[in-house]
Scaffold this motif. Structure first.
Motif, short mmCIF file in Angstrom:
data_model
loop_
_atom_site.label_atom_id
_atom_site.label_comp_id
_atom_site.label_asym_id
_atom_site.label_seq_id
_atom_site.Cartn_x
_atom_site.Cartn_y
_atom_site.Cartn_z
N LEU A 194 -1.54 7.81 -7.05
CA LEU A 194 -0.28 7.65 -7.78
C LEU A 194 0.21 6.20 -7.72
O LEU A 194 0.72 5.66 -8.71
CB LEU A 194 0.79 8.59 -7.21
N CYS A 195 0.06 5.57 -6.58
CA CYS A 195 0.45 4.17 -6.42
C CYS A 195 -0.42 3.28 -7.32
O CYS A 195 0.09 2.38 -8.00
CB CYS A 195 0.32 3.77 -4.95
N GLU A 196 -1.71 3.53 -7.33
CA GLU A 196 -2.63 2.76 -8.18
C GLU A 196 -2.28 2.92 -9.66
O GLU A 196 -2.34 1.95 -10.42
CB GLU A 196 -4.07 3.18 -7.92
N PRO A 214 0.80 -1.23 0.00
CA PRO A 214 0.00 0.00 0.00
C PRO A 214 0.83 1.28 0.00
O PRO A 214 1.99 1.30 0.42
CB PRO A 214 -0.81 -0.11 1.29
N ALA A 215 0.17 2.33 -0.47
CA ALA A 215 0.76 3.67 -0.45
C ALA A 215 0.54 4.27 0.93
O ALA A 215 -0.37 3.88 1.65
CB ALA A 215 0.09 4.55 -1.50
N GLY A 216 1.36 5.19 1.26
CA GLY A 216 1.17 5.95 2.49
C GLY A 216 1.14 7.42 2.15
O GLY A 216 1.76 7.85 1.20
N GLY A 217 0.37 8.20 2.90
CA GLY A 217 0.43 9.63 2.70
C GLY A 217 -0.79 10.27 2.09
O GLY A 217 -0.69 11.35 1.53
N GLY A 218 -1.93 9.64 2.13
CA GLY A 218 -3.15 10.31 1.70
C GLY A 218 -3.66 9.88 0.35
O GLY A 218 -3.11 8.99 -0.31
N ALA A 241 6.55 3.66 -2.53
CA ALA A 241 7.80 3.18 -1.93
C ALA A 241 7.76 1.67 -1.67
O ALA A 241 8.72 0.96 -1.94
CB ALA A 241 8.10 3.94 -0.64
N LEU A 242 6.66 1.18 -1.15
CA LEU A 242 6.54 -0.26 -0.91
C LEU A 242 6.33 -1.03 -2.21
O LEU A 242 6.91 -2.11 -2.40
CB LEU A 242 5.38 -0.55 0.05
N LEU A 243 5.53 -0.49 -3.10
CA LEU A 243 5.20 -1.14 -4.36
C LEU A 243 6.41 -1.29 -5.27
O LEU A 243 6.45 -2.18 -6.11
CB LEU A 243 4.11 -0.34 -5.08
N ARG A 244 7.41 -0.45 -5.11
CA ARG A 244 8.60 -0.50 -5.96
C ARG A 244 9.85 -1.01 -5.24
O ARG A 244 10.93 -1.02 -5.82
CB ARG A 244 8.87 0.89 -6.54
#
Length: 174
Positions: free
Chosen positions: A31-33, A21-25, A143-146
């Motif tokens: 952006l992660c999706e 997952p993305a963090g930060g709102g 950050a986690l996804l990459r």
């Protein structure tokens, strides 16, 4: 991309963004999706290069997320019985290939180039900017996804097949 692949792309991208997952709102989530969807789209087009391949996976189903959930330690069986029906549309190979692309920019560029050369991508690499050339906001959001170390258990599941598909001189069926 073949229309039949839309459920596979949507479910597999959703699985990736839930597993990493993305963090930060809300902006970070979006952006992660976007990055996950671009990686999954490329992987799905490589995995199912013909209309017949796409139709067969749409008819038979891709297999689901059970092994991916096990590999990552996720629990896909929580909540209401129908709440996670989308998980049946997750494609393990596509998720693995997308993880490879997200963790290795050079491999992502090679994959997008292969699609463009086969006539499978419109506007590539522009269509895949967030995958190929993420800016600082993209990198922070995913950050986690990459993260190659975090992606490794998923990426390693089917990485040899992706590398074989992208071998120099091998043509993708258009």
């Amino acid at each position: 991309m073949h229309a039949e692949l839309s459920p596979v792309v949507a479910a597999t991208a959703q699985w990736l963004t839930r597993a990493f997952p993305a963090g930060g709102g809300a902006l970070a989530v979006a952006l992660c999706e976007a990055q996950a969807r671009q990686a999954v789209t490329v992987a799905a087009c490589l995995r199912y290069p013909t209309p017949m391949d796409a139709a067969l996976v749409a008819m038979a189903g891709p297999g689901g997320s059970a092994r991916l959930d096990w590999v990552t330690g996720a629990d896909g069986a929580t909540g209401e019985p129908g709440e996670h029906a989308w998980r049946t549309w997750v494609d393990e190979v596509v998720a693995s290939w997308a993880a490879c692309l997200l963790g290795d920019p050079g491999l992502a560029a090679l994959a997008v180039t292969a699609l463009a050369e086969a006539g499978r991508a419109t506007g590539a690499p522009a269509d895949f900017r967030r995958l190929l050339a993420p800016d600082e906001s993209d990198r922070r959001a995913a950050a986690l996804l990459r993260h190659p170390d975090l992606l490794a258990p998923v990426a390693e599941l089917h990485q040899p097949q992706l590398l074989d598909r992208l071998k120099p001189g091998r043509t993708l069926i258009a």
